[in-house]
Design a protein around this motif. Structure first.
Motif, mmCIF file in Angstrom:
data_model
loop_
_atom_site.group_PDB
_atom_site.id
_atom_site.type_symbol
_atom_site.label_atom_id
_atom_site.label_comp_id
_atom_site.label_asym_id
_atom_site.label_seq_id
_atom_site.Cartn_x
_atom_site.Cartn_y
_atom_site.Cartn_z
ATOM 1 N N VAL A 7 17.547 -52.686 -35.541
ATOM 2 C CA VAL A 7 17.231 -52.725 -36.968
ATOM 3 C C VAL A 7 17.283 -54.158 -37.492
ATOM 4 N N VAL A 8 18.232 -54.953 -36.955
ATOM 5 C CA VAL A 8 18.285 -56.349 -37.374
ATOM 6 C C VAL A 8 16.969 -57.041 -37.035
ATOM 7 N N GLY A 9 16.430 -56.718 -35.873
ATOM 8 C CA GLY A 9 15.183 -57.356 -35.452
ATOM 9 C C GLY A 9 13.966 -56.769 -36.149
ATOM 10 N N GLY A 10 14.110 -55.641 -36.785
ATOM 11 C CA GLY A 10 12.949 -54.986 -37.389
ATOM 12 C C GLY A 10 12.640 -53.754 -36.577
ATOM 13 N N ALA A 11 12.904 -52.587 -37.151
ATOM 14 C CA ALA A 11 12.758 -51.354 -36.383
ATOM 15 C C ALA A 11 11.341 -51.234 -35.860
ATOM 16 N N GLY A 12 11.228 -50.916 -34.608
ATOM 17 C CA GLY A 12 9.912 -50.731 -34.032
ATOM 18 C C GLY A 12 9.273 -52.011 -33.551
ATOM 19 N N ASN A 13 9.937 -53.143 -33.740
ATOM 20 C CA ASN A 13 9.373 -54.428 -33.340
ATOM 21 C C ASN A 13 10.036 -54.847 -32.029
ATOM 22 N N PRO A 20 9.635 -57.461 -29.632
ATOM 23 C CA PRO A 20 10.247 -58.799 -29.474
ATOM 24 C C PRO A 20 11.367 -59.017 -30.497
ATOM 25 N N GLY A 21 11.209 -58.440 -31.680
ATOM 26 C CA GLY A 21 12.253 -58.558 -32.697
ATOM 27 C C GLY A 21 13.562 -57.961 -32.217
ATOM 28 N N ALA A 22 13.474 -56.882 -31.449
ATOM 29 C CA ALA A 22 14.692 -56.248 -30.956
ATOM 30 C C ALA A 22 15.467 -57.196 -30.058
ATOM 31 N N VAL A 23 14.732 -57.973 -29.235
ATOM 32 C CA VAL A 23 15.417 -58.918 -28.346
ATOM 33 C C VAL A 23 16.119 -59.983 -29.172
ATOM 34 N N ILE A 24 15.390 -60.519 -30.153
ATOM 35 C CA ILE A 24 15.996 -61.577 -30.973
ATOM 36 C C ILE A 24 17.157 -60.997 -31.787
ATOM 37 N N GLY A 25 16.968 -59.788 -32.312
ATOM 38 C CA GLY A 25 18.049 -59.146 -33.056
ATOM 39 C C GLY A 25 19.290 -58.986 -32.195
ATOM 40 N N SER A 26 19.104 -58.630 -30.934
ATOM 41 C CA SER A 26 20.244 -58.465 -30.030
ATOM 42 C C SER A 26 20.987 -59.776 -29.835
ATOM 43 N N LEU A 51 24.413 -56.352 -40.120
ATOM 44 C CA LEU A 51 23.412 -55.311 -40.309
ATOM 45 C C LEU A 51 23.189 -55.022 -41.789
ATOM 46 N N VAL A 52 24.292 -54.869 -42.523
ATOM 47 C CA VAL A 52 24.146 -54.538 -43.945
ATOM 48 C C VAL A 52 23.434 -55.677 -44.673
ATOM 49 N N VAL A 53 23.831 -56.904 -44.352
ATOM 50 C CA VAL A 53 23.210 -58.052 -45.033
ATOM 51 C C VAL A 53 21.716 -58.097 -44.745
ATOM 52 N N VAL A 54 21.357 -57.921 -43.482
ATOM 53 C CA VAL A 54 19.936 -57.965 -43.132
ATOM 54 C C VAL A 54 19.184 -56.843 -43.845
ATOM 55 N N LEU A 55 19.775 -55.667 -43.850
ATOM 56 C CA LEU A 55 19.076 -54.541 -44.477
ATOM 57 C C LEU A 55 18.876 -54.766 -45.963
ATOM 58 N N VAL A 56 19.875 -55.368 -46.596
ATOM 59 C CA VAL A 56 19.765 -55.560 -48.036
ATOM 60 C C VAL A 56 18.745 -56.652 -48.347
ATOM 61 N N LEU A 57 18.792 -57.733 -47.566
ATOM 62 C CA LEU A 57 17.897 -58.849 -47.870
ATOM 63 C C LEU A 57 16.488 -58.607 -47.350
ATOM 64 N N ARG A 58 16.398 -58.078 -46.146
ATOM 65 C CA ARG A 58 15.074 -57.853 -45.557
ATOM 66 C C ARG A 58 15.050 -56.465 -44.952
ATOM 67 N N PRO A 59 14.786 -55.468 -45.768
ATOM 68 C CA PRO A 59 14.921 -54.081 -45.294
ATOM 69 C C PRO A 59 14.036 -53.764 -44.089
ATOM 70 N N GLY A 105 13.731 -55.634 -41.528
ATOM 71 C CA GLY A 105 14.174 -56.416 -40.390
ATOM 72 C C GLY A 105 13.763 -57.854 -40.560
ATOM 73 N N LEU A 106 14.395 -58.725 -39.776
ATOM 74 C CA LEU A 106 14.160 -60.147 -39.955
ATOM 75 C C LEU A 106 12.739 -60.549 -39.601
ATOM 76 N N PHE A 107 12.138 -59.821 -38.679
ATOM 77 C CA PHE A 107 10.881 -60.317 -38.139
ATOM 78 C C PHE A 107 9.688 -59.454 -38.498
ATOM 79 N N ALA A 108 9.850 -58.658 -39.540
ATOM 80 C CA ALA A 108 8.712 -57.857 -39.966
ATOM 81 C C ALA A 108 7.788 -58.739 -40.790
ATOM 82 N N SER A 109 6.500 -58.606 -40.569
ATOM 83 C CA SER A 109 5.579 -59.401 -41.368
ATOM 84 C C SER A 109 5.379 -58.700 -42.700
ATOM 85 N N ALA A 110 4.975 -59.471 -43.678
ATOM 86 C CA ALA A 110 4.831 -58.922 -45.019
ATOM 87 C C ALA A 110 3.723 -57.880 -45.060
#
Lengths: 384, 607
Positions: B231-237, B239-245, B272-280, B282-287
């Motif tokens: 989820v930190v990396g962006g659910a379903g993403n 490469p994001g999952a690797v970076i999130g890990s 996790l909570v901070v990322v979800l609140v700031l960027r629901p 995930g960090l690497f989801a495109s707009a």
């Protein structure tokens, strides 16, 4: 407050039938085995300890039966799986309390599960005999709570003496399981070690599910200790030892008796070589009760080495048998018998006698072991 | 300074380990919008298959990996075919519950086959160590990194450049449209589950070798950390999952560095909570990315609830009220007391999850807040127990709502994950805030239940007390559902945009729901504390939260009677199966799966 009146008995036998347990009037006949209730984890995250209990119980029961049972009657137990969950252990407690066949209860494993059930056992007038319950408040639950768990107030000073006096360690890093047991143990250890003149340079508590200790070990390294003390169970103890060696820590490692298990060596491999363990018994211990236990265990379980939890369970069953021989099958008489049993042969204590004031047993045996060539051996006094 | 290098390296090493699970989770989420709680169990299966291969069959490493991947993939395909595909047209929450049931079943099967004792899983790689910074890394670290990164890359390429990959992405964006364009969605799902399961199995193998230790408890932990990383990396993403890990590993490692080991997971969940609140997203989801959940109401589909006539309910209440007068055993009473306590928790959760659509996975935290408040008030300030329990409820309502408020702006699965994290944070704060909570030692000697100076200690009186409290809470909640508040809650659940357009303040109503819900859960926790006389940070754990959610889904979301019925069923079934000893949790899991399969809207249906 009424403990066992007629209504309870009627309710109890109805319960047994409703719960599907095999129950009949003949349950009270003298030819049937005397039943103990065991509340412990057979599934869930602590399931391994429940399985080890069973091994210890079964061995003790074999020996008790071979020696003629309890005044001619067989002894048996009914193991109810609690998953070490307080919600289930309280239901089990009511089940046992209202089942007139159960004369004594053993367990539970964890403090939350055991101590949640204590009020029910106390009010129901059934002895709760906790043999892994080191929580200092366990036996304060009432006069029906008895424990043969080695008090950490006894055990930890022995480990501290081993580490500080025998091994000459002066600056210690203490890693402990952050549970009620680990926390209590840590405090006793730290106090004793300081009294012996050592300095505690860092203490780190970790949760039971933790597997990665590398960053913790960097903290340990930076504190520059000359020895590591593990207040751990065998699986986490082995993980810490492995990772300590992997990150290049070469300090002496000392561990509490709870790592004493062949699994510790299996899981730790080369990394646990030269780890010092303060234990309550060791394989070559000449004491007859230890030799009987180890030989019997290996024979029953195809050469498997017993571990600390096997020994606790084995001792507990033998203690239960000794108590029942005095107290018979009346629940109150059984409670009173705990105060009367004297010098019961025990793997952990040599001979066990309850201290009536604390309802615990004092004076655990002590053996200073070290892992040499993948085996636990008596420490020969040589530094490592 | 060199220590910081070591902390960084250690963070990356452990992040590496998390990545293996997170990639599999991300892949499945990407396609089916499903958090696969069974991924940790596949990981467990992989570890034990690996043990059989290495220790019993002495296979060389490449063959071991292939064997594990194949067996795990088959398990994944079976799960997809028989566990999830039958549910694809039912409510979206049904597959989530199904994966929880599947994970029970798989974990139990492994435990029964291999015994719960931990086993050593020896690494088959040469034992050479390379000096990096103050520590060393071994070939297994490199292999894990290689598998993690290369699988993420391969998947990225596969999804972007192959025809099947396009199909996967199309299916993930709009299943129905993809089907209309001729994409065989079932085949896509199969492919994805097969790949994710193979990856999960191999990661279990490698992690087991890494620690030289496998045991049956590793599954839930793997799932938890994997979900956080994903989820930190962006659910379903992927490469994001690797970076999130990696990020998760680093945050944990720095957390240990600054505050000590017992704070480690606190930082993971705070991240996790901070990322979800700031960027629901995930960090690497495109707009430009489509929103992670369908816009309206499909997460909890309406169904026709079973109407139970009032007289039947009245008869049931009277029958249950006079039960202790009949010759029933204390064991049955105690089991029902447990059911009533769980019932109160379920009432609370069915309100926030079912009625207003905030599926919480951290509800045990509310129990814990109520329990600690009540226990401490009665012990240290000698507050009468009845009042203390009320105070526990109020504290839980207030504190719980404040804690959960950051998740109000989230939707669907993200609410569940945020609340899961908040629940873990509460438990870790209880563990570490020793001056108040007494840390791991816990609170003992909590006085027994009493009311107006009379001790309630006989099972019958505790039964009546718990039952009465639950019935009152249930009646209040039923009244609430029928009022305009209840309609507003449901409007927000069914279509929050439309609700907002009509002028409903979402945050206000969500807060109201959590205040009501928090009170019920807090009261339940308070009663439990006085009943048990001893509590510590382990008494109210994640399993309890998952159990509560299972109860609510089983009973029918939002359904008051359903919640209580579900609580009786889920407390009662494991007790009924007691006769099956070690097999009882397995049977329980299978029954759960069957219920989800044939009654996905719950026993009594969503209201």
């Amino acid at each position: 407050m009424s403990n066992i009146n007629r209504r309870t008995l009627v309710k109890g036998s109805l319960a047994a039938m409703m719960a599907g347990a095999v129950s009949s009037r003949s349950a009270f006949a003298d030819t049937d085995p005397i039943m103990l209730g065991v509340s412990g984890p057979l599934t869930g995250p602590n399931a391994q300890y429940g399985t080890q209990w069973k091994q210890g119980f079964d061995l003790a029961l074999d020996e008790i039966t071979a020696a003629g049972g309890i005044n001619g009657r067989k002894l048996a137990y009914q193991f109810e799986d609690s998953q070490s969950d307080p919600r289930q252990s309280v239901a089990i407690a009511q089940k046992f309390v209202s089942d007139p066949k159960i004369v004594l209860e053993l367990g539970d494993f964890s403090s939350p599960a055991s101590m949640a059930a204590s009020p029910i056992y106390q009010r129901g007038g059934l002895v709760q005999f906790g043999f892994t319950n080191s929580h200092p408040d366990f036996t304060k639950g009432g006069d029906f709570m008895w424990s043969t768990s080695v008090s950490q107030a006894d055990e930890q000073p022995l480990l501290a003496r081993y580490a500080v006096k025998s091994l000459g360690l002066k600056k210690l890093a203490v890693l402990h399981l952050n549970t009620d047991w680990g926390r209590t143990s840590r405090d006793y250890f730290n106090n004793a070690a300081k009294e012996y003149g050592a300095e505690i340079v860092v203490t780190e508590g970790y949760i039971a599910e933790e597997r990665d200790f590398r960053s913790t070990l960097v903290r340990v390294r930076d504190a520059n200790p000359d020895g590591l003390v593990l207040i751990s169970y065998y699986s986490d103890g082995a993980l810490i030892a492995r990772q300590a060696r992997q990150v290049g820590l070469k300090q002496v490692i000392c561990a509490a008796s709870s790592v004493y298990s062949p699994k510790f060596i299996e899981l730790g491999g080369d990394a646990v070589e030269d780890v010092h363990v303060g234990t309550r018994y060791f394989p070559e211990d000449p004491r007859p009760e230890v030799q009987k236990f180890i030989a019997g265990f290996k024979k029953k379980y195809n050469g498997l080495e017993p571990d600390a939890f096997n020994a606790y369970a084995y001792d507990a069953m033998n203690m239960a048998a000794a108590v029942l021989k005095i107290g018979g099958t009346d629940r109150k008489a059984i409670r009173d018998a705990f105060a009367k049993v004297k010098d019961v042969p025990s793997v952990i204590f040599g001979t066990a006698t309850f201290d009536v004031a604390t309802r615990r047993v004092k004076g655990a045996m002590n053996a200073e072991l070290v892992v040499r060539k993948g085996q636990f051996a008596l420490w020969d006094g040589k530094p490592t | 300074m060199s220590s910081w290098l070591d902390y960084t390296i250690n963070g990356l090493i452990v992040g590496n380990v998390y990545a293996l699970v997170a990639v599999g989770l991300a892949l499945i989420f990407g396609v089916s919008r499903l958090i696969n709680f069974a991924q940790g169990s596949i990981y467990l299966v992989g570890a034990y298959i690996g043990w059989v291969a290495v220790v019993q069959l002495h296979t060389p490493l490449p063959l071991t990996i292939i064997v594990v991947a194949v067996v795990a993939a088959v398990v994944g395909l079976i799960i997809e075919r028989f566990g999830l595909r039958p549910l694809q047209n039912s409510v979206r929450i049904a597959p989530l519950l199904a994966t929880i049931g599947i994970s029970f079943v798989l974990d139990q099967l492994v435990m029964l086959t291999f015994s719960p004792n931990p086993r050593a899983l020896p690494s088959q790689l040469p034992d050479v160590r390379f000096q990096v910074g103050g520590g060393t890394i071994g070939p297994l670290d490199l292999l894990i990194a290689g598998v993690g990164i290369s699988s993420a890359l391969l998947l990225f390429v596969f999804l972007r450049y192959t025809k099947l990959g396009w199909a996967v992405r199309a299916a993930s964006q709009d299943r129905d449209a993809a089907m209309q364009m001729g994409v065989d969605v079932n085949r896509v799902n199969q492919t994805v589950f097969g790949i994710a399961a193979a990856l999960g199995g191999v990661s279990g193998l490698l992690v087991g070798m890494y620690y030289n230790q496998i045991d049956t408890a590793m599954s839930l932990q793997a799932t938890l950390k994997g979900v956080v990383a994903e989820v930190v990396g962006g659910a379903g993403n992927v490469p994001g999952a690797v970076i999130g890990s990696m990020l998760l590993g680093l945050v944990e490692s720095y957390g240990v560095a600054v505050f000590g080991t017992s704070y480690r997971n606190l930082f993971a969940f705070l991240l996790l909570v901070v990322v979800l609140v700031l960027r629901p997203n995930g960090l690497f989801a495109s707009a430009r990315q489509a929103p992670p959940e369908p816009l309206t109401g499909t997460f909890i589909a309406p169904s026709r609830p079973v109407r139970i006539p009032r007289w039947a309910l009245a008869v049931a209440i009277v029958a249950l009220a006079i039960l202790p007068l009949l010759p029933v055993s204390f064991y049955i009473l105690q089991t029902l007391i447990n059911a009533w306590l769980l019932g109160m928790l379920a009432l609370s959760l069915t309100l926030v999850a079912g009625t207003i659509g905030q599926v919480s996975l951290g509800h045990a935290a509310l129990l814990a807040i109520g329990a600690y408040t009540s226990a401490l008030l009665s012990l240290t300030l000698n507050v009468p127990v009845g009042l203390a329990i009320m105070a526990g409820g109020l504290m839980s309502a207030a504190l719980g709502t404040i804690l959960i408020s950051p998740s109000f702006r989230l939707r669907g699965h993200y609410v569940s994950i945020a609340t899961l994290a908040i629940g873990e944070i509460v438990s870790l704060v209880i563990l570490n805030w020793e001056s108040v909570t007494r840390g791991p030692i816990g609170i003992s000697g909590i006085p027994p239940l009493s009311l107006f100076g009379y001790d309630l200690i006989s099972p019958a009186s505790v039964y009546w007390f718990a039952f009465a409290v639950m019935v009152v809470l249930a009646l209040l909640q039923a009244r609430l559902l029928g009022s305009h508040l209840g309609r507003c809650f449901r409007a927000i659940r069914d279509d929050d945009i439309a609700a907002r357009a009509y002028g409903l303040s979402l945050n206000r109503y969500k807060s109201l729901a959590f205040i009501f819900g928090g009170f019920a859960a807090g009261v339940s926790g308070g009663i439990a504390a006085h009943l048990y006389s001893y509590i510590n940070h382990e008494t109210f754990n994640t399993q309890q939260s998952i159990l509560a959610l299972t109860v609510v889904i089983l009973g029918g979301l939002g359904n008051v009677v359903g919640a209580i019925l579900g609580a009786v069923a889920l407390v009662g079934l494991p007790e009924v199966f007691r006769i099956a000893a070690e097999y009882r949790i397995l049977i329980y899991g299978i029954v759960l799966l069957l219920l989800v399969r044939f009654r996905p809207q719950g026993l009594l249906g969503t209201i």
